[in-house]
Design an enzyme around this catalytic site. Structure first.
Site, PDB file in Angstrom:
ATOM      1  N   TRP A   1       0.836  -1.212   0.000  1.00  0.00           N
ATOM      2  CA  TRP A   1       0.000   0.000   0.000  1.00  0.00           C
ATOM      3  C   TRP A   1       0.862   1.249   0.000  1.00  0.00           C
ATOM      4  O   TRP A   1       0.552   2.227  -0.699  1.00  0.00           O
ATOM      5  CB  TRP A   1      -0.972   0.007   1.178  1.00  0.00           C
ATOM      6  CG  TRP A   1      -2.020  -1.069   1.074  1.00  0.00           C
ATOM      7  CD1 TRP A   1      -2.243  -2.071   1.971  1.00  0.00           C
ATOM      8  CD2 TRP A   1      -2.973  -1.264   0.015  1.00  0.00           C
ATOM      9  NE1 TRP A   1      -3.271  -2.866   1.529  1.00  0.00           N
ATOM     10  CE2 TRP A   1      -3.730  -2.405   0.335  1.00  0.00           C
ATOM     11  CE3 TRP A   1      -3.244  -0.591  -1.182  1.00  0.00           C
ATOM     12  CZ2 TRP A   1      -4.761  -2.883  -0.488  1.00  0.00           C
ATOM     13  CZ3 TRP A   1      -4.269  -1.071  -1.998  1.00  0.00           C
ATOM     14  CH2 TRP A   1      -4.997  -2.195  -1.656  1.00  0.00           C
TER      15      TRP A   1
ATOM     16  N   ASP B   1      -1.940   6.688   6.364  1.00  0.00           N
ATOM     17  CA  ASP B   1      -2.989   5.774   5.932  1.00  0.00           C
ATOM     18  C   ASP B   1      -3.273   4.852   7.121  1.00  0.00           C
ATOM     19  O   ASP B   1      -2.463   3.997   7.465  1.00  0.00           O
ATOM     20  CB  ASP B   1      -2.476   4.976   4.725  1.00  0.00           C
ATOM     21  CG  ASP B   1      -3.473   3.926   4.241  1.00  0.00           C
ATOM     22  OD1 ASP B   1      -4.514   3.732   4.888  1.00  0.00           O
ATOM     23  OD2 ASP B   1      -3.182   3.300   3.201  1.00  0.00           O
TER      24      ASP B   1
ATOM     25  N   LYS C   1     -12.426  -1.844   6.913  1.00  0.00           N
ATOM     26  CA  LYS C   1     -11.667  -2.702   7.814  1.00  0.00           C
ATOM     27  C   LYS C   1     -12.189  -2.570   9.245  1.00  0.00           C
ATOM     28  O   LYS C   1     -12.642  -3.523   9.816  1.00  0.00           O
ATOM     29  CB  LYS C   1     -10.173  -2.362   7.763  1.00  0.00           C
ATOM     30  CG  LYS C   1      -9.426  -3.006   6.608  1.00  0.00           C
ATOM     31  CD  LYS C   1      -9.399  -2.226   5.338  1.00  0.00           C
ATOM     32  CE  LYS C   1      -8.827  -2.972   4.175  1.00  0.00           C
ATOM     33  NZ  LYS C   1      -7.914  -2.198   3.367  1.00  0.00           N
TER      34      LYS C   1
HETATM   35  C1  LIG Z   1      -7.331  -1.813   2.214  1.00  0.00           C
HETATM   36  C2  LIG Z   1      -6.270  -0.805   2.238  1.00  0.00           C
HETATM   37  C3  LIG Z   1      -6.129   0.144   1.214  1.00  0.00           C
HETATM   38  C4  LIG Z   1      -7.015   0.169  -0.002  1.00  0.00           C
HETATM   39  O1  LIG Z   1      -8.257   0.625   0.344  1.00  0.00           O
HETATM   40  P1  LIG Z   1      -9.395   0.906  -0.746  1.00  0.00           P
HETATM   41  O2  LIG Z   1     -10.480   1.432   0.106  1.00  0.00           O
HETATM   42  O3  LIG Z   1      -9.689  -0.411  -1.387  1.00  0.00           O
HETATM   43  O4  LIG Z   1      -8.866   1.883  -1.710  1.00  0.00           O
HETATM   44  C5  LIG Z   1      -5.126   1.078   1.337  1.00  0.00           C
HETATM   45  N1  LIG Z   1      -4.304   1.094   2.398  1.00  0.00           N
HETATM   46  C6  LIG Z   1      -4.398   0.190   3.396  1.00  0.00           C
HETATM   47  C7  LIG Z   1      -3.454   0.256   4.549  1.00  0.00           C
HETATM   48  C8  LIG Z   1      -5.382  -0.783   3.341  1.00  0.00           C
HETATM   49  O5  LIG Z   1      -5.492  -1.680   4.325  1.00  0.00           O
END
Ligand SMILES: *Cc1c(COP(=O)(O)O)cnc(C)c1O
Length: 380
Positions: free
Chosen positions: A116, A184, A208
Site C-alpha cells: 500500500w 494511511d 476494515k
Molecule cells: C485496504 C487498504 C487500502 C485500499 O483501500 P481501498 O479502500 O480499497 O482503496 C489502502 N491502504 C491500506 C493500509 C489498506 O489496508
C-alpha cells in the site's frame, strides 16, 4: 442463522449487534417510515445521522476542533492522489525531462513499508517530487524501518500506519516537527489510542475497522486545506467537501449511517481504551500460540507486529508441498467455519485479520483449529 468467524482483511467482519440493529431499522429508521438508504441526504431525517457519526468519531478519537472530519468516496486508494494534490500540488507542472533538475514540484517524503505504501508513493510521484526516506523491502517488508528526519522543505511526510498485507505496524510514529505527518490508517483506525494532534492528515477506508465499504474517513488539520492548485478537479479538493460538511454532492449515506452504528457500539463497549485492551489480548493469544507452534510461525519482526493483521507461514515444509499445504489449511479452516484465512495474493502464506469486531472467541476457535490441524498433518 449461521455465522462464521470471518478473518477477511476487508471488507471484514462487523459487530453482530450493529448488523442486527441495521436489520431492525432497514425499512423504518427512527420512526421515519423510510430506510436510511431511501432518505434524501439533505433531509431533516438524514442530517442527524451524519452529524451523529461525526460527533461520535470526534469523541472517540478525541479529535481537536481545528481538524475537519470528511466522509468521502473512492477508498484509501483515492487518498493516495488527493493527499499529494491538495498538500503538494503546484499550479504548473513542467514536462519532466530525465533528471528533472529544475522540477517545480514540491518535495514530499514517504516511508515504504509495503504494497500500500508503494502504491501511495507511485501515485504521489505524479504530482510531487517524492523521496523515499526508508524502506523495508529488503526483507519482504517484515519490519518497520528507522524513519529519517524530514527535510525542512517537505510539504508532508507519509507513513502507512498499519500494513494490512504484511502485518507490521508503527508502534511509535516519527517525529516530524513542523512537517505535517500524513498517514494511511485504513486497517488500524480505532484499534488503539492515537494522538490525532501529531498528524496533519489521517485517512482510512471504512471497510476494515469502521463499517462497510463505500466511505472513506479523512481527518485533516484545517490549515492544510485550500492549497490545491486551481486545475484540481473540484471533487478531489478537501476544501470542497469541508465547506459543505461532506455534502457537496451525495455522500455515501448508508455507509456513513453504518459507521455511526459501529461507533455507537464501540462507545458502549468503553471506547478506544477498552477495545485496545481486547485487541492486545486477542493478538497476544495468537502470537504466543504461533511462538509455541512447531508448525507455524510469524514472519514479522517482534517489535513491529500488527494487532490487526497477523500473517503466518509454515515453519519448514518442502517448497513443492507449500502451496498444497497452504490451500489445505485454508480449505479445512473454512469447513470448520473459520473463513478468509488465505494470505494476500502477492505474498502467499496465511493471514488472520482480527479487527475490532472479531470477538476473542473467534481467535480462540482459530487457535483450537490450528492445534488440531498441526496434529493431523504431522501424523500423515
Ligand atoms: C485496504 C487498504 C487500502 C485500499 O483501500 P481501498 O479502500 O480499497 O482503496 C489502502 N491502504 C491500506 C493500509 C489498506 O489496508
Amino acid at each position: 442463522m449461521k455465522r462464521v468467524f470471518n478473518f477477511s482483511p476487508g471488507p471484514s467482519v462487523l459487530p453482530l449487534p450493529v448488523l442486527e440493529r441495521a436489520a431492525a431499522e432497514m425499512c423504518d429508521a427512527n420512526g421515519t417510515g423510510q430506510s436510511v438508504m431511501e432518505m434524501s441526504h439533505r433531509s431533516k431525517d438524514y442530517k442527524p445521522v451524519i452529524e451523529k457519526t461525526e460527533a461520535l468519531l470526534r469523541e472517540l478519537m478525541d479529535i481537536p476542533a481545528h481538524y475537519n472530519v470528511l466522509f468521502l468516496q473512492g477508498g484509501a486508494s483515492l487518498q493516495f492522489a488527493m493527499v499529494p494534490l491538495n498538500l503538494a500540488g503546484v499550479e504548473q507542472v513542467e514536462q519532466e525531462t530525465s533528471g528533472g533538475q529544475n522540477s517545480p514540484q514540491k518535495k514530499v517524503s514517504y516511508i515504504d513499508t509495503g504494497i500500500w505504501s508503494d502504491k501511495a508513493i507511485k501515485e504521489a510521484g505524479k504530482y510531487a517530487d517524492v523521496s523515499v526516506g526508508a524502506s523495508s523491502k529488503d526483507k519482504s517488508y517484515t519490519y518497520i524501518p528507522v524513519a529519517p528526519a524530514p527535510d525542512a522543505d517537505d510539504a508532508y511526510y507519509h507513513i502507512t500506519l498499519n500494513n494490512t498485507i504484511v502485518g507490521t505496524t508503527w508502534n511509535k510514529v516519527p517525529e516530524t516537527g513542523p512537517v505535517p505527518l500524513v498517514t494511511d490508517a485504513s486497517s488500524c483506525i480505532l484499534s488503539e489510542p492515537l494522538d490525532v494532534s501529531k498528524f496533519g492528515v489521517i485517512y482510512a477506508g471504512a471497510q476494515k475497522n469502521l463499517g462497510p465499504a463505500g466511505v472513506t474517513v479523512v481527518i485533516i488539520r484545517e490549515d492544510l486545506m485550500g492549497k490545491a492548485p486551481s486545475w484540481t478537479p473540484v471533487m478531489l479538493r478537501y476544501d470542497t467537501h469541508a465547506k459543505e460538511g461532506s455534502m457537496y454532492n451525495t455522500p455515501p449515506c448508508y455507509a456513513v449511517y453504518m459507521v455511526g452504528l459501529v461507533l455507537e457500539w464501540l462507545k458502549n463497549l468503553g471506547g478506544i481504551e477498552a477495545i485496545s485492551q481486547i485487541n492486545r489480548e486477542k493478538a497476544g493469544l495468537f502470537y504466543s500460540y504461533l511462538e509455541s507452534s512447531k508448525t507455524f510461525l510469524s514472519p514479522v519482526a517482534k517489535a513491529d507486529r500488527s494487532l490487526m493483521n497477523i500473517p503466518f507461514v509454515y515453519r519448514d515444509v518442502p517448497a513443492d508441498k507449500k502451496t498444497d499445504l497452504e490451500s489445505r489449511f485454508v480449505k479445512e479452516a473454512a469447513a470448520a467455519g473459520l473463513v478468509n484465512l488465505a494470505g494476500h495474493r502477492l505474498v502467499g502464506g496465511m493471514r488472520a485479520s482480527i479487527y475490532n469486531a472479531m470477538p476473542i472467541e473467534g481467535v480462540k476457535a482459530l487457535i483450537g483449529f490450528m492445534e488440531q490441524f498441526e496434529h493431523s498433518i504431522r501424523s500423515v
